[in-house]
Design a protein around this motif. Structure first.
Motif, mmCIF file in Angstrom:
data_model
loop_
_atom_site.group_PDB
_atom_site.id
_atom_site.type_symbol
_atom_site.label_atom_id
_atom_site.label_comp_id
_atom_site.label_asym_id
_atom_site.label_seq_id
_atom_site.Cartn_x
_atom_site.Cartn_y
_atom_site.Cartn_z
ATOM 1 N N SER A 85 0.833 -1.201 0.000
ATOM 2 C CA SER A 85 0.000 0.000 0.000
ATOM 3 C C SER A 85 0.868 1.250 0.000
ATOM 4 O O SER A 85 0.535 2.254 -0.639
ATOM 5 C CB SER A 85 -0.922 0.005 1.224
ATOM 6 O OG SER A 85 -1.781 -1.113 1.223
ATOM 7 N N ALA A 86 2.000 1.201 0.716
ATOM 8 C CA ALA A 86 2.885 2.366 0.780
ATOM 9 C C ALA A 86 3.468 2.703 -0.588
ATOM 10 O O ALA A 86 3.728 3.872 -0.883
ATOM 11 C CB ALA A 86 4.014 2.097 1.775
ATOM 12 N N ALA A 87 3.669 1.680 -1.425
ATOM 13 C CA ALA A 87 4.251 1.925 -2.746
ATOM 14 C C ALA A 87 3.343 2.772 -3.623
ATOM 15 O O ALA A 87 3.815 3.393 -4.593
ATOM 16 C CB ALA A 87 4.553 0.594 -3.428
ATOM 17 N N LEU A 88 2.045 2.832 -3.301
ATOM 18 C CA LEU A 88 1.081 3.606 -4.085
ATOM 19 C C LEU A 88 0.777 4.952 -3.434
ATOM 20 O O LEU A 88 -0.210 5.593 -3.765
ATOM 21 C CB LEU A 88 -0.213 2.797 -4.257
ATOM 22 C CG LEU A 88 -0.056 1.403 -4.878
ATOM 23 C CD1 LEU A 88 -1.395 0.674 -4.879
ATOM 24 C CD2 LEU A 88 0.509 1.494 -6.282
ATOM 25 N N ARG A 89 1.638 5.390 -2.546
ATOM 26 C CA ARG A 89 1.393 6.606 -1.764
ATOM 27 C C ARG A 89 1.404 7.854 -2.641
ATOM 28 O O ARG A 89 1.969 7.882 -3.741
ATOM 29 C CB ARG A 89 2.452 6.753 -0.674
ATOM 30 C CG ARG A 89 3.851 6.968 -1.220
ATOM 31 C CD ARG A 89 4.872 6.939 -0.095
ATOM 32 N NE ARG A 89 6.226 7.113 -0.598
ATOM 33 C CZ ARG A 89 6.976 6.138 -1.074
ATOM 34 N NH1 ARG A 89 6.498 4.912 -1.143
ATOM 35 N NH2 ARG A 89 8.204 6.382 -1.508
ATOM 36 N N ALA A 90 0.804 8.915 -2.087
ATOM 37 C CA ALA A 90 0.817 10.226 -2.746
ATOM 38 C C ALA A 90 2.228 10.817 -2.695
ATOM 39 O O ALA A 90 3.015 10.508 -1.793
ATOM 40 C CB ALA A 90 -0.172 11.162 -2.049
ATOM 41 N N PRO A 91 2.576 11.685 -3.637
ATOM 42 C CA PRO A 91 3.926 12.269 -3.657
ATOM 43 C C PRO A 91 4.225 13.177 -2.474
ATOM 44 O O PRO A 91 5.385 13.508 -2.233
ATOM 45 C CB PRO A 91 3.952 13.049 -4.981
ATOM 46 C CG PRO A 91 2.523 13.272 -5.337
ATOM 47 C CD PRO A 91 1.777 12.097 -4.814
ATOM 48 N N THR A 92 3.192 13.598 -1.723
ATOM 49 C CA THR A 92 3.412 14.460 -0.554
ATOM 50 C C THR A 92 3.810 13.664 0.684
ATOM 51 O O THR A 92 4.079 14.246 1.737
ATOM 52 C CB THR A 92 2.147 15.265 -0.238
ATOM 53 O OG1 THR A 92 1.052 14.349 -0.051
ATOM 54 C CG2 THR A 92 1.824 16.234 -1.372
#
Length: 319
Positions: A252-259
């Motif tokens: 899930s972390a790999a799909l995180r927002a750039p912020t």
């Protein structure tokens, strides 16, 4: 079906008949059908007995079709392309090149390595059809147990009383937090660092939520999330919009927002990546092929995660 007696006509006898109608000798027909020459001759006699019609006459040491044979062959000629197609499809299914695969996964794996494995499978096997969906873990387990799917994927479960569970990897939960957070400059985040920082937590009843809570207890930290959610993907979205820190699985972390930035979480909170199968049901070659692609996708994910440089922070490179 018996091949003797009145009215008993099998596909085997019709296959012999078709081979002979193609102008083959009994020896050539035997080689084509992978049987003995006497078996071909006996098959012709059995078919003539069953039909009550003379199909071949011996002429110049060869069996020549009679007029009745030509008329009957025209009646059954359409059967053979269908039969060849049926046999080819069966061979493809046995080899895992064709058929239908049913997969159910929890969101972290279903949206990452499971999807990657599915793409590889479909590219290599264009004749395969797939039913693929993501659900909560308890729904995945139920579907596997009742035979609604061929296999399931999930995090956090190592055994089940009614299913075969195959643990294919172990991963550590990670911390996501806004890049502007004062904690973003640290090379790792401890549970105690997050006290009073508006933590977004996972639902206490979920297995991953329980694992995170135990990690906090091991660190002597109070686990008191301000917001609780069911899914890690939801936690990752909220971490970017609230904003706040959260502990999620690495998929899930790999799909995180750039912020957001990702940091290792301590104490280590390891969770198993598992495949679920119904007990007593042999795995088809198609299922085994998908498992192979899942393993390859996990290996790629782990290698990419290890090679990924730390994200820059407001104070320069982390760590």
């Amino acid at each position: 079906m018996s091949e003797t007696g009145e009215g008993a006509v099998s596909l085997r006898l019709l296959s012999i008949f078709a081979a002979m109608m193609g102008g083959a000798t009994t020896q050539e027909a035997a080689e084509r059908l992978k049987m003995s020459q006497p078996a071909v001759s006996n098959g012709i006699r059995q078919l003539e007995t069953a039909l009550g019609v003379t199909l071949f006459e011996r002429l110049h040491r060869r069996l020549q079709p009679t007029e009745e044979a030509f008329l009957l062959f025209e009646e059954i000629r359409p059967i053979f392309p269908i039969l060849r197609g049926f046999e080819a499809r069966a061979r493809a299914m046995r080899s895992g090149l064709s058929g239908r695969l049913r997969v159910l996964s929890t969101p972290p794996l279903g949206h990452s390595v499971g999807a990657q494995a599915l793409g590889a499978l479909l590219e290599a096997r264009p004749e395969v059809n797939v039913s693929y969906d993501v659900r909560r873990l308890e729904h995945v387990l139920e579907a596997v147990q009742n035979g609604a799917v061929d296999l399931g994927l999930g995090l956090g479960l190592e055994s089940h009383p009614a299913l075969n569970v195959e643990v294919v990897a172990r991963v550590d939960m990670v911390c996501l937090l806004p890049a502007a957070s004062p904690l973003a400059g640290q090379d790792h985040i401890r549970a105690g660092d997050l006290f009073g920082d508006g933590l977004i937590g996972l639902e206490a009843e979920s297995r991953l939520g329980q694992a995170v809570r135990l990690a906090f207890e091991r660190d002597g930290a109070h686990y008191a999330p301000r917001v609780e959610v069911r899914y890690c993907s939801t936690a990752a979205v909220l971490a970017a919009t609230v904003p706040a820190a959260t502990i999620v699985d690495p998929f899930s972390a790999a799909l995180r927002a750039p912020t957001l930035v990702e940091r290792p979480f301590a104490p280590a909170c390891s969770v198993p990546v598992a495949l679920f199968f119904r007990r007593g049901v042999p795995r088809s070659r198609l299922v085994q092929a998908f498992v192979t692609y899942v393993r390859a996708a996990l290996k790629d994910f782990t290698a990419e995660a290890a090679a990924m440089p730390a994200e820059p922070t407001m104070n320069g490179p982390a760590g």
